[in-house]
Enzyme design. Structure first.
Site, PDB file in Angstrom:
ATOM      1  N   HIS A 463      37.953  45.688  42.754  1.00 33.97           N
ATOM      2  CA  HIS A 463      36.882  44.744  43.099  1.00 33.97           C
ATOM      3  C   HIS A 463      37.387  43.302  43.063  1.00 33.97           C
ATOM      4  CE1 HIS A 463      32.678  43.124  43.018  1.00 33.97           C
ATOM      5  NE2 HIS A 463      33.279  42.164  42.336  1.00 33.97           N
ATOM      6  N   GLU A 464      37.965  42.913  41.944  1.00 31.45           N
ATOM      7  CA  GLU A 464      38.421  41.528  41.823  1.00 31.45           C
ATOM      8  C   GLU A 464      39.530  41.210  42.817  1.00 31.45           C
ATOM      9  OE1 GLU A 464      36.787  39.368  40.276  1.00 31.45           O
ATOM     10  OE2 GLU A 464      35.471  40.769  39.231  1.00 31.45           O
ATOM     11  N   HIS A 467      38.159  39.897  46.011  1.00 33.35           N
ATOM     12  CA  HIS A 467      37.976  38.443  46.001  1.00 33.35           C
ATOM     13  C   HIS A 467      39.312  37.743  46.268  1.00 33.35           C
ATOM     14  CE1 HIS A 467      33.843  38.353  44.671  1.00 33.35           C
ATOM     15  NE2 HIS A 467      34.089  38.973  43.532  1.00 33.35           N
ATOM     16  N   HIS A 470      40.177  37.751  49.856  1.00 34.87           N
ATOM     17  CA  HIS A 470      39.364  36.762  50.576  1.00 34.87           C
ATOM     18  C   HIS A 470      40.016  35.378  50.458  1.00 34.87           C
ATOM     19  CE1 HIS A 470      34.888  35.591  51.503  1.00 34.87           C
ATOM     20  NE2 HIS A 470      35.699  35.349  52.512  1.00 34.87           N
TER      21      HIS A 470
END
Length: 675
Positions: A463-464, A467, A470
């Site tokens: 999940h992290e 980020h 991105h």
């Protein structure tokens, strides 16, 4: 005083020279940075020249580079490697920074120039879409910040913002201190029955770090603890849950209740000053949701089915245990049930999730297959702590992409939870490439022992890293739009999409190997992971919705209503009951006094964004399944049309460009068993 922040770093990718940074460097750099930016902005605001896009908006984007350098380093340290002295300095500079931001945002001369440029957009045919979005976003943000208020209104607004900056810093510091104090000390090893050797090693190391004998169970940010799924001693499970739930409300020097009430009242007063009925209305006006009513529409539509599912799940778990299920029993009963149904309980999976292999052969592997990225560790480059690892990221043609920093382990100076933040923001205007850091809070085992992750920690890393992708892949002109600088209720979307690769068959097979033998994950465990999708979703959805609705309840209060609230516990209890989400044995994922997301972490009235983004995420997962899955062409489309645009395009327009239509809610309902 000369400081390491005085000029751009000469290290690769402008990585800050962390080893040169000392505590005494920060305050002079902050003072110099604020003074420099005030001078730069004053030149723009007082310019006798007619306002243009170039001399106003572009010039504004160039300001504050010294302040940005020190801010990125300081707040990275204060969240991940803090000390009491650093906390004291944060409390000192936070109101100064709030006042500094207000002095710029509320400058009526600057606001008039931005408004004039906005009014002349129709006459400018040479501006790009990103240029035009820069004008609109700047104007909207200044308007919502109060730039249109009269002098008295601006004066009160500035005072509110300064006090809020101090209060949110206090809330976070109280939470960190109370969380550290409430770590559960165990002196009898028999109480640890159910934990594997790696977990016991981590608990022993945590105790040794504080000069204690025995074992120490440190608390994560959320309610509960991952080890509740394994511990057979019900009394110890209850002690851990009680410690988790009581944080910030013990009547000691770290009590957050009065701090919280003051934050809520000030936010409500500020909303009224800005002409809004409540703080949630201010926040959503600048998000893709648009209004609190739109948020209510999604959240309330999920409550009934989620609560019913949780009640059904509790009844099943009670039968498994042979007694009523309390909050400290739920995870343990769930693991017993998971083992019965899927042969995929945490203890069976953990030996196959060795951290370094998960990182290289799972997380990095998926990014390579999708986006052509390569990750090379750079031991010659140093982070802010010796535990921080630095990786150079390059593209498929060997081009420089940026740096990725990973800070995996928990420590007393690190706040709870997991997060990504930029250390250097990408910008074509400034000629910078991205440097991003991921922080997790994995218990560190004793020296020589492997770091074995539980399933939730593997998912969190994926999940992290979403980020981080991105931040690494986005290519924008203006720093305002770099990476994750998007509307807050969209920011979780790329990270949630990246979770899908954790269990994607070819990725799972590549990293899920026994840490001692190298044997692949047995077929029955692979099947169990696959078949258990949707398992325990009643609990997961209910605890999340309870927190999201609690966040909304606090921030839907008018100024008068907020002033009337005197008991945090009573308000929380009533809010959950009114929302229909007060499910016994399923406390909110974050209770009010340790809800750092909303009272210290920038998610105020915005915690709904996780499930708001999940609508897009679930719809995107279906698209990948229909378009080749872990496929370079599919990855290229996602990177170019979504990740790559950062905040330079309206998020929902970018999604339509990628998907060919708006997102549909059906995939989310199916995923969470809410159809």
């Amino acid at each position: 005083m000369a400081t390491p922040f005085d000029g751009p770093s000469t290290l690769p990718y402008s990585l800050p020279p962390f080893r040169e940074v000392r505590l005494e460097h920060h305050r002079p750099a902050f003072d110099a940075g604020m003074a420099e930016q005030r001078t730069e902005v004053e030149a723009i605001a007082s310019s006798p020249d007619e306002p243009t896009f170039e001399n106003t908006l572009v010039a504004l984007e160039r300001t504050g580079q010294l302040l940005a350098r020190v801010s990125h380093v300081f707040f990275t340290l204060s969240s991940a490697d803090s000390t009491p002295e650093l906390h004291d300095l944060e409390a000192e500079v936070s109101p100064l920074l709030a006042a500094h931001r207000d002095a710029i945002t509320l400058d009526s001369r600057l606001y008039a120039r931005v408004a004039a440029v906005r009014a002349s957009l129709a006459d400018r045919t040479d501006l790009t879409d990103e240029d035009r979005r820069l004008v609109e976003r700047t104007y909207t943000e200044m308007t919502l910040a109060g730039a249109g208020l009269d002098d008295a209104g601006k004066e009160r607004l500035t005072a509110i913002n300064q006090e809020l900056s101090t209060l949110t810093t206090t809330f976070e510091r109280n939470l960190l201190e109370d969380t550290n104090d409430l770590a559960v000390h165990v002196s009898d090893e028999a109480e640890l029955a159910g934990l594997d050797d790696g977990a016991k090693s981590a608990a022993a190391a945590a105790a040794a770090d504080r000069g204690l004998d025995g074992w120490l169970i440190t608390l994560p940010l959320y309610t509960g603890h991952p080890w509740l799924a394994s511990l057979t001693d019900r009394g110890l499970r209850a002690r851990i849950m009680e410690a988790s739930l009581v944080r910030g409300r013990r009547g000691n020097e770290h009590d957050n209740r009065d701090v919280l009430l003051r934050i809520v009242r000030l936010r409500a007063e500020r909303a009224e000053l800005l002409g809004f009925p409540n703080h949630a209305a201010v926040v959503t006006a600048d998000e893709t949701a648009g209004t609190p009513e739109a948020v209510d529409g999604l959240l309330s539509s999920l409550v009934g089915a989620a609560a019913r599912n949780a009640d059904d799940e509790r009844a099943v778990r009670a039968r498994v245990l042979g007694h009523e299920v309390e909050s400290w029993d739920w995870a343990y009963a769930t693991e017993l049930l998971r083992g019965e149904q899927f042969a995929a309980d945490s203890s069976a999976l953990r030996p196959y999730f060795e951290a370094d292999r998960v990182l290289h052969d799972g997380v990095f592997h998926a990014a390579g297959e999708l986006y052509g990225l390569t990750f090379t560790e750079r031991p010659d480059l140093h982070g802010y702590n010796d535990e921080v690892r630095v990786f150079e990221v390059r593209g498929s043609d060997g081009e420089e992409v940026g740096l990725y920093l990973l800070d995996l382990y928990t420590r007393d100076g690190k706040r709870g939870g997991a997060w990504m933040n930029p250390v250097v923001e990408q910008s074509a205007l400034l000629g910078t490439l991205p440097v991003v850091v991921n922080n997790l809070n994995v218990a560190k085992p004793a020296a020589g022992s492997p770091t074995l992750l539980i399933q939730d920690e593997v998912e969190t890393l994926f999940h992290e890293f979403g980020h981080a992708l991105h931040g690494l892949i986005a290519r924008t002109t203006y720093p305002r739009f770099s990476g994750t600088n998007v509307e807050r209720d969209f920011v979780e979307f790329p990270s949630q999409v990246n979770e899908m690769w954790m269990s994607w068959p070819s990725v799972l097979a590549n990293y899920a190997k026994h840490h001692e033998t190298g044997a692949p994950l047995p077929p029955e465990l692979v099947l169990g992971l696959s078949d258990s999708a949707g398992f325990n979703e009643g609990f997961a959805t209910t605890e999340y919705l309870a927190a999201a609705l609690l966040d909304q309840a606090w921030h839907r209060l008018s100024a008068a209503s907020a002033a009337a609230v005197t008991s945090v516990e009573d308000f929380e209890r009533q809010a959950l009951s009114d929302a229909g989400i007060a499910v016994e044995a399923v406390p909110p994922r974050y209770s009010s006094t340790y809800f750092a997301h909303t009272f210290a972490g920038g998610y105020d009235a915005g915690y709904y964004g996780y499930i708001w983004s999940e609508v897009l995420d679930a719809d995107t997962v279906e698209w990948f399944r229909e378009n080749g899955g872990l496929d370079r062409a599919a990855g290229r489309r996602f990177a170019e049309r979504l990740l790559g645009v950062g905040g330079a395009k309206d998020p929902l327009e970018a999604y339509r460009d990628f998907r060919g239509r708006d997102a549909e809610v059906g995939p989310l309902l199916r995923r969470r068993g809410l159809e």
